[in-house]
Design an enzyme around this catalytic site. Structure first.
Site, mmCIF file in Angstrom:
data_model
loop_
_atom_site.group_PDB
_atom_site.id
_atom_site.type_symbol
_atom_site.label_atom_id
_atom_site.label_comp_id
_atom_site.label_asym_id
_atom_site.label_seq_id
_atom_site.Cartn_x
_atom_site.Cartn_y
_atom_site.Cartn_z
ATOM 1 N N GLU A 48 -45.339 -11.295 -19.872
ATOM 2 C CA GLU A 48 -45.197 -12.228 -21.001
ATOM 3 C C GLU A 48 -44.265 -13.318 -20.511
ATOM 4 O OE1 GLU A 48 -43.780 -14.272 -23.469
ATOM 5 O OE2 GLU A 48 -42.877 -12.626 -24.622
ATOM 6 N N CYS A 86 -39.764 -18.182 -25.954
ATOM 7 C CA CYS A 86 -40.914 -18.462 -25.091
ATOM 8 C C CYS A 86 -42.025 -19.165 -25.863
ATOM 9 C CB CYS A 86 -41.418 -17.178 -24.440
ATOM 10 S SG CYS A 86 -41.585 -15.834 -25.597
ATOM 11 N N GLU A 111 -41.076 -25.932 -19.329
ATOM 12 C CA GLU A 111 -40.358 -25.189 -20.375
ATOM 13 C C GLU A 111 -38.871 -25.516 -20.255
ATOM 14 O OE1 GLU A 111 -40.117 -20.838 -19.965
ATOM 15 O OE2 GLU A 111 -40.719 -20.722 -22.066
ATOM 16 N N LYS A 157 -34.529 -2.636 -17.421
ATOM 17 C CA LYS A 157 -33.425 -3.486 -16.947
ATOM 18 C C LYS A 157 -33.243 -4.675 -17.885
ATOM 19 C CE LYS A 157 -32.817 -7.055 -14.358
ATOM 20 N NZ LYS A 157 -31.629 -7.711 -14.927
HETATM 21 P P1 NDP Z 1 -35.887 -14.774 -15.292
HETATM 22 O O1 NDP Z 1 -37.342 -14.752 -15.417
HETATM 23 O O2 NDP Z 1 -35.279 -14.946 -13.963
HETATM 24 O O3 NDP Z 1 -35.266 -13.424 -15.887
HETATM 25 C C1 NDP Z 1 -35.941 -12.471 -16.661
HETATM 26 C C2 NDP Z 1 -35.551 -11.065 -16.201
HETATM 27 O O4 NDP Z 1 -36.056 -10.815 -14.888
HETATM 28 C C3 NDP Z 1 -34.050 -10.842 -16.102
HETATM 29 O O5 NDP Z 1 -33.760 -9.504 -16.446
HETATM 30 C C4 NDP Z 1 -33.799 -11.098 -14.628
HETATM 31 O O6 NDP Z 1 -32.613 -10.544 -14.185
HETATM 32 C C5 NDP Z 1 -34.996 -10.435 -14.001
HETATM 33 N N1 NDP Z 1 -35.347 -10.902 -12.658
HETATM 34 C C6 NDP Z 1 -34.975 -12.044 -12.027
HETATM 35 N N2 NDP Z 1 -35.558 -12.113 -10.798
HETATM 36 C C7 NDP Z 1 -36.316 -11.001 -10.666
HETATM 37 C C8 NDP Z 1 -37.171 -10.504 -9.632
HETATM 38 N N3 NDP Z 1 -37.383 -11.177 -8.506
HETATM 39 N N4 NDP Z 1 -37.804 -9.324 -9.821
HETATM 40 C C9 NDP Z 1 -37.635 -8.635 -10.976
HETATM 41 N N5 NDP Z 1 -36.833 -9.054 -11.973
HETATM 42 C C10 NDP Z 1 -36.187 -10.225 -11.836
HETATM 43 O O7 NDP Z 1 -35.305 -15.834 -16.266
HETATM 44 P P2 NDP Z 1 -33.876 -16.553 -16.153
HETATM 45 O O8 NDP Z 1 -32.955 -15.793 -16.989
HETATM 46 O O9 NDP Z 1 -33.446 -16.801 -14.764
HETATM 47 O O10 NDP Z 1 -34.224 -17.939 -16.801
HETATM 48 C C11 NDP Z 1 -34.834 -18.954 -16.022
HETATM 49 C C12 NDP Z 1 -35.791 -19.745 -16.844
HETATM 50 O O11 NDP Z 1 -36.870 -18.918 -17.226
HETATM 51 C C13 NDP Z 1 -35.231 -20.234 -18.152
HETATM 52 O O12 NDP Z 1 -34.603 -21.445 -17.998
HETATM 53 C C14 NDP Z 1 -36.446 -20.327 -19.019
HETATM 54 O O13 NDP Z 1 -37.069 -21.560 -18.836
HETATM 55 C C15 NDP Z 1 -37.324 -19.250 -18.504
HETATM 56 N N6 NDP Z 1 -37.302 -18.032 -19.323
HETATM 57 C C16 NDP Z 1 -38.369 -17.798 -20.082
HETATM 58 C C17 NDP Z 1 -38.392 -16.678 -20.873
HETATM 59 C C18 NDP Z 1 -39.555 -16.412 -21.721
HETATM 60 O O14 NDP Z 1 -39.557 -15.446 -22.475
HETATM 61 N N7 NDP Z 1 -40.565 -17.236 -21.645
HETATM 62 C C19 NDP Z 1 -37.280 -15.739 -20.956
HETATM 63 C C20 NDP Z 1 -36.191 -16.069 -20.059
HETATM 64 C C21 NDP Z 1 -36.235 -17.180 -19.298
HETATM 65 P P3 NDP Z 1 -31.248 -11.415 -14.325
HETATM 66 O O15 NDP Z 1 -31.163 -11.934 -15.690
HETATM 67 O O16 NDP Z 1 -30.235 -10.454 -14.115
HETATM 68 O O17 NDP Z 1 -31.321 -12.418 -13.256
#
Ligand code: NDP
Length: 481
Positions: A255, A289, A386, A181
């Protein structure tokens, strides 16, 4: 003297956008429960309509992956699986420009980065793991390690194609099938990758792509037909997933976030260190990240480093991500822009001193100027949380021991950087920093043969290298490492 650059836009004509995209299940595109739109964060223009996968669609995808696993992929000799991976790698290279332009349109990152970093590294991951497919018996996990089965993979929006490659390539090389996904805001390169799977004649069901939001991810990780979950994203969602997977028997790798320290000693070459600091925090708008979001600079060179850094930040070009001269592109979504704004406001309210590079922000789209904070205390939210944006928090230290203490004073532990001319100091620091990756006199360098992953709240498990294979093999019965 300041040069004005002529615009150098990359052409969009290499990309053929469809009006709407289905889910990729069992080797073909199919409908789903509803649709949503994906936009360009640089212009807010709608790029395409994408299908939202509901629980019944996830069910179909898992069933297709199970069938492909049992009938085809897990019984196929490694050397044959390897051929498919080589084919995919070559197709990614052949369609590199198309992938890079599409990534930049959907994500907002500068074309220079998608063209020179994301896409070449994605191809490299497929090449690297193609090489492993018939050599798993020599990887140190016993003579004939078995795959795990069907893997559910959920990836974020910061490196959409690259994170797909990090997840899909090792899973397939080890004989697993996948349901992946992509993030809601960046689904398009994953869907182009689905076309590449078709072009490579990958057996139907080996790779399935279900687009949607967090609820789709939730259905996927909770699905009883999944043997392993691999997630990259926020620590908060990672914790939810860990809870959902507990006592399910599913294998899990996470991760998650980071708050990396980039430590600059007084003997480091200043210009080189400044390039490393800029690359550490402004690469990909800081949506990284392992971004070097905390600069720890030795007190004696603080003023010199900060003056050079401000000068360099003033030359960063922010704007149209498709322009080949652009250094800083768009913030990926309004929600992320709001989050950055909220944390920056907290920094100001808590007493840190803000400086943003003077640059004009475009009228449309989501933008944030490269920014640094001084007078930051370790208790400030901008030093602990972060931000995931182009915002650097600067702190100082006097001795190496103090640098280690401050660098490790974080709930995260994904990466760190050390800048010094002394090799002995690099080794001394590297053995004390609680971070999965420590870069020396460089930052944000990636290679498929080098394992990547975190400590503490940055997650567990490694991706890349021989260590990364372990996450996709059933070695519960032993292995010799
Ligand atoms: P998320 O962790 O919410 O998203 C990562 C992935 O998980 C997306 O595909 C998301 O779907 C999906 N997801 C969301 N909720 C669930 C759940 N309950 N169960 C399974 N999958 C889920 O990151 P966000 O995009 O919301 O970003 C929020 C914050 O997270 C950012 O501001 C940043 O600080 C941090 N972040 C950190 C990352 C890293 O690599 N360290 C990467 C991305 C974000 P969908 O996008 O469709 O909601």
């Amino acid at each position: 003297m300041r040069f004005d650059y002529a615009p150098a836009p990359e052409s969009r004509s290499v990309v053929t956008l469809r009006d709407s995209y289905g889910l990729f299940i069992g080797g073909s595109f199919t409908g789903g429960s509803s649709v949503f739109k994906t936009i360009s964060p640089a212009t807010e223009e709608v790029l395409a309509e994408v299908t939202h996968a509901g629980p019944e669609d996830v069910d179909r995808a898992v069933a297709a992956a199970r069938q492909a696993y049992e009938r085809i992929w897990s019984v196929m000799p490694g050397r044959e699986r390897g051929k498919y991976l080589f084919r995919i790698a070559r197709l990614v290279q052949e369609r590199a420009r198309e992938l890079a332009v599409l990534e930049t349109m959907d994500n907002g990152k500068p074309i220079r980065e998608s063209r020179d970093v994301d896409v070449p590294l994605a191809a490299a991951h497929f090449f690297y793991h193609a090489g492993w497919a018939d050599k798993l018996g020599y990887a140190g996990f016993g003579p004939s390690p078995r795959p795990l089965g069907v893997v559910g993979q959920v990836i974020p929006w910061n490196f959409p194609l690259l994170m797909l490659a990090w997840k899909v390539a090792p899973a397939l090389a080890c004989g697993n099938t996948v349901v992946l996904k992509p993030a809601e805001t960046t689904p398009l390169t994953a869907l182009l990758f689905a076309e590449i799977c078709q072009q490579a004649d990958l057996p139907p069901g080996v790779v399935n792509i279900v687009t949607g939001d967090g609820s789709t991810g939730q259905s996927l990780v909770a699905h009883p037909g999944i043997d392993k979950v691999a997630f990259t994203g926020s620590t908060e969602v990672g914790k939810q997933i860990a809870r959902a997977c507990a006592v399910s028997g599913k294998r899990l790798t996470l991760e998650l976030g980071g708050k990396a320290a980039n430590v600059v000693f007084d003997d480091a070459p200043v210009d080189q260190a400044v390039e490393g600091i800029v690359n550490g925090i402004f690469f990909n708008q800081g949506h990284v990240c392992c971004a070097g979001s905390r600069l720890l600079v030795q007190e004696s060179v603080r003023d010199e480093v900060l003056a050079a850094l401000r000068r360099r930040m003033g030359t960063l070009r922010l704007g149209d991500p498709l322009d080949k001269n652009t250094d800083v592109g768009a913030i990926n979504s309004r929600a992320q822009l709001d989050k950055i704004g909220e944390l920056v406001a907290s920094g100001e309210a808590e007493g840190a001193s803000r400086w943003s590079a003077p640059c004009q922000l475009p009228d449309r789209g989501f933008w944030f100027p490269p920014t640094l904070f001084t007078e930051v205390s370790q208790a400030h939210r901008i030093a602990r949380e972060e931000i995931f944006g182009p915002v650097l928090s600067v702190m100082t230290f006097r001795t190496p021991a103090e640098a280690v203490q401050k660098a490790n004073n974080t709930p995260y532990g994904l990466s760190a950087g050390v800048w010094t001319e002394k090799g002995s100091l690099i080794l001394w620091m590297a053995s004390r920093l609680r971070a999965g990756v420590v870069w020396a006199n460089t930052f944000n360098r990636f290679d498929p043969s080098s394992p990547f992953g975190g400590y503490k709240e940055s997650g567990f498990g490694r991706e890349g290298g021989r260590h990364g294979l372990e996450a996709y093999l059933d070695i519960a019965g032993g292995g010799d490492v």
